[in-house]
Design a protein around this motif. Structure first.
Motif, mmCIF file in Angstrom:
data_model
loop_
_atom_site.group_PDB
_atom_site.id
_atom_site.type_symbol
_atom_site.label_atom_id
_atom_site.label_comp_id
_atom_site.label_asym_id
_atom_site.label_seq_id
_atom_site.Cartn_x
_atom_site.Cartn_y
_atom_site.Cartn_z
ATOM 1 N N UNK A 164 0.920 -1.166 0.077
ATOM 2 C CA UNK A 164 -0.013 0.084 0.093
ATOM 3 C C UNK A 164 0.881 1.245 -0.020
ATOM 4 N N UNK A 165 0.747 2.167 -0.914
ATOM 5 C CA UNK A 165 1.464 3.234 -1.206
ATOM 6 C C UNK A 165 0.589 4.494 -0.834
ATOM 7 N N UNK A 166 1.262 5.795 -0.335
ATOM 8 C CA UNK A 166 0.626 7.041 0.081
ATOM 9 C C UNK A 166 1.343 7.745 -0.705
ATOM 10 N N UNK A 167 0.614 8.443 -1.428
ATOM 11 C CA UNK A 167 1.203 9.363 -2.282
ATOM 12 C C UNK A 167 0.417 11.128 -2.004
ATOM 13 N N UNK A 168 1.227 12.109 -2.478
ATOM 14 C CA UNK A 168 0.697 13.674 -1.960
ATOM 15 C C UNK A 168 0.140 13.878 -0.702
ATOM 16 N N UNK A 169 1.168 13.198 0.214
ATOM 17 C CA UNK A 169 0.711 13.336 1.602
ATOM 18 C C UNK A 169 -0.434 13.062 1.871
ATOM 19 N N UNK A 223 6.966 25.825 -12.648
ATOM 20 C CA UNK A 223 7.665 26.196 -11.671
ATOM 21 C C UNK A 223 7.345 27.448 -11.019
ATOM 22 N N UNK A 224 6.542 28.493 -11.818
ATOM 23 C CA UNK A 224 6.005 29.476 -11.117
ATOM 24 C C UNK A 224 5.126 29.375 -10.430
ATOM 25 N N UNK A 225 4.217 28.267 -10.750
ATOM 26 C CA UNK A 225 3.026 27.908 -9.799
ATOM 27 C C UNK A 225 3.387 27.457 -8.762
ATOM 28 N N UNK A 229 3.001 28.390 -4.656
ATOM 29 C CA UNK A 229 2.347 27.650 -3.770
ATOM 30 C C UNK A 229 3.310 27.157 -2.597
ATOM 31 N N UNK A 230 4.770 27.232 -2.671
ATOM 32 C CA UNK A 230 5.655 27.139 -1.607
ATOM 33 C C UNK A 230 5.790 28.552 -0.807
ATOM 34 N N UNK A 231 5.748 29.654 -1.636
ATOM 35 C CA UNK A 231 5.588 30.783 -0.603
ATOM 36 C C UNK A 231 4.488 30.909 0.074
ATOM 37 N N UNK A 232 3.211 30.322 -0.181
ATOM 38 C CA UNK A 232 2.099 30.337 0.835
ATOM 39 C C UNK A 232 2.308 29.527 1.905
ATOM 40 N N UNK A 233 3.018 28.385 1.716
ATOM 41 C CA UNK A 233 3.383 27.428 2.832
ATOM 42 C C UNK A 233 4.168 28.239 3.852
ATOM 43 N N UNK A 252 0.460 17.643 -4.271
ATOM 44 C CA UNK A 252 -0.325 17.350 -5.366
ATOM 45 C C UNK A 252 0.145 17.649 -6.784
ATOM 46 N N UNK A 253 0.900 18.996 -6.834
ATOM 47 C CA UNK A 253 1.364 19.715 -8.139
ATOM 48 C C UNK A 253 2.644 18.872 -8.331
ATOM 49 N N UNK A 254 3.538 18.230 -7.506
ATOM 50 C CA UNK A 254 4.531 17.432 -7.617
ATOM 51 C C UNK A 254 4.169 16.068 -8.159
ATOM 52 N N UNK A 255 2.993 15.779 -7.559
ATOM 53 C CA UNK A 255 2.626 14.273 -8.063
ATOM 54 C C UNK A 255 2.062 14.448 -9.709
#
Length: 413
Positions: A164-169, A223-225, A229-233, A252-255
């Motif tokens: 069983x694999x978990x992806x996108x946290x 990359x810009x998106x 998102x990382x700036x918001x984090x 989710x974006x990395x996924x």
């Protein structure tokens, strides 16, 4: 085979708890191992100047069997361990010791403690009955989970393991099903038309037929998106609910980027298999190139993953795959074999001073790789012909035809 599953909210909560419990068990096994090793460093006739690990002199080494035996006592002390399936916890102990054995074999990369969220899978090592029932898969202690069975299990195959694999946290879940059957499939043998493949940045790849595939920059396009998102984090309070929601968006974006890149690799691999029967690629170590000034572009291309996928697709479609020496492939003329010298990256044309052969740099390198691949295959064929040449006159045609006959005969048997 990997399938997407859709657990309910309760089932997802159980699986997330199991992942956290497995992470704690992994860290406990590793902590006992490191404590025992540190306790053996200090000589018996003196004390350490920095720190001292007080362990009993008769304490046995925490091997896999020893920690597997201690697991029963740990479950009595910690109810979290007892809530997880017994074979899953045993596999976690085995997983840690496999990492330890791999470290001893290669000599570097000591096992590390798993941080929160770094343990993303657990394994059911065996099943008594078939867990697949219709469009559901039955997992012990979890229940029946909806599964997207886009490809049915072939007849005659038995399900041995399910991971069983978990992806996108923990927002996307998959299962990797391992099947077994008493069928021996011979490896593809060299035959037919050859194809040399040169991998690069200006073009994702160029073949010896001068067929080029333009690169798809999945990471750079988003990359810009991702930066937004990382700036918001970074502006959220760590471990808060809003911080967790922002982290999920990034995951989710990395996924999405990873899935798009993998799908592109599969499509290109099938295109190459449509064009040739023998595919030769360079044996370059892309991990070294990824550490240079072109590291972002190299990682965005995912060349190592593409080579692995291409090898699997070739095996599946009965195409011969081989890696050849990449050294000086861009410095040798494929027409006359002259060593033209080192070229800067800005020079994208190949012009031979001896025979005046002109073509693109990547095309010339692909032709050189094809020549090297065909040369290595010819050596193998000659070696097989010398050692296994049939004495009853069954050989008709070339050695390649005889190899094809042997392969077809083994398949029929």
């Amino acid at each position: 085979m990997t399938y997407r599953i859709y657990p309910s909210a309760d089932q997802e909560a159980i699986m997330l708890d199991w992942l956290e419990t497995c992470r704690r068990l992994y860290n406990r096994c590793l902590r006992d191992l490191k404590t025992w090793l540190n306790g053996q460093k200090c000589p018996i006739d003196r004390c350490s100047l920095k720190q001292e690990y007080i362990v009993p002199a008769d304490l046995p080494f925490p091997s896999y069997l020893e920690q597997k035996r201690r697991l029963t006592q740990w479950k009595k002390e910690n109810l979290w361990f007892k809530a997880v399936h017994s074979q899953v916890t045993q596999d976690v102990v085995k997983r840690m010791h496999n990492t330890w054995e791999a470290f001893k074999k290669r000599g570097f990369g000591f096992p590390r403690f798993k941080k929160y969220g770094q343990f993303r899978s657990f394994l059911f090592p065996q099943f008594k009955d078939n867990p697949l029932t219709g469009y559901q898969i039955k997992l012990p202690k979890i229940g029946s989970v909806l599964i997207e069975l886009h490809r049915p299990i072939p007849e005659g195959f038995v399900i041995k393991q399910v991971r069983v694999l978990s992806r996108a946290r923990g927002t996307k879940w998959y299962v990797v099903i391992t099947v077994q059957s008493n069928v021996e499939i011979p490896n593809p043998l060299p035959k037919g038309r050859g194809l040399g493949v040169d991998i690069g940045l200006e073009n994702f790849l160029t073949t010896s037929d001068n067929f080029a595939v333009k690169p798809s920059k999945f990471f750079r396009d988003l990359q810009s998106k991702l930066k937004s998102l990382q700036r918001k984090v970074s502006r959220k309070k760590k471990r808060s609910k809003n911080w967790e929601k922002a982290q999920i968006k990034v995951a989710k974006l990395h996924h999405k980027i990873a899935n798009s890149r993998k799908n592109f690799h599969f499509q290109v691999a099938h295109q190459l298999c449509d064009q040739g029967d023998m595919i030769f690629v360079e044996d370059i170590d892309f991990r070294v190139s990824a550490k240079g000034f072109l590291g972002k572009s190299m990682l965005d291309g995912g060349f190592g993953q593409f080579r692995t996928i291409l090898k699997w697709v070739c095996w599946k479609r009965d195409k011969f795959f081989a890696q050849v020496d990449h050294k000086y492939s861009s410095q040798i003329c494929p027409n006359c074999g002259t060593h033209t010298g080192k070229k800067p990256l800005s020079q994208r044309q190949h012009i031979c001073p001896e025979c005046n052969y002109q073509t693109t740099r990547d095309h010339a390198a692909a032709e050189v790789l094809l020549q090297r691949g065909l040369g290595s295959v010819q050596e193998v064929r000659m070696d097989v012909a010398e050692r296994k040449l049939p004495s009853n006159g069954d050989l008709s045609g070339s050695v390649c035809d005889w190899l094809d006959k042997c392969r077809s005969r083994n398949t029929q048997e």
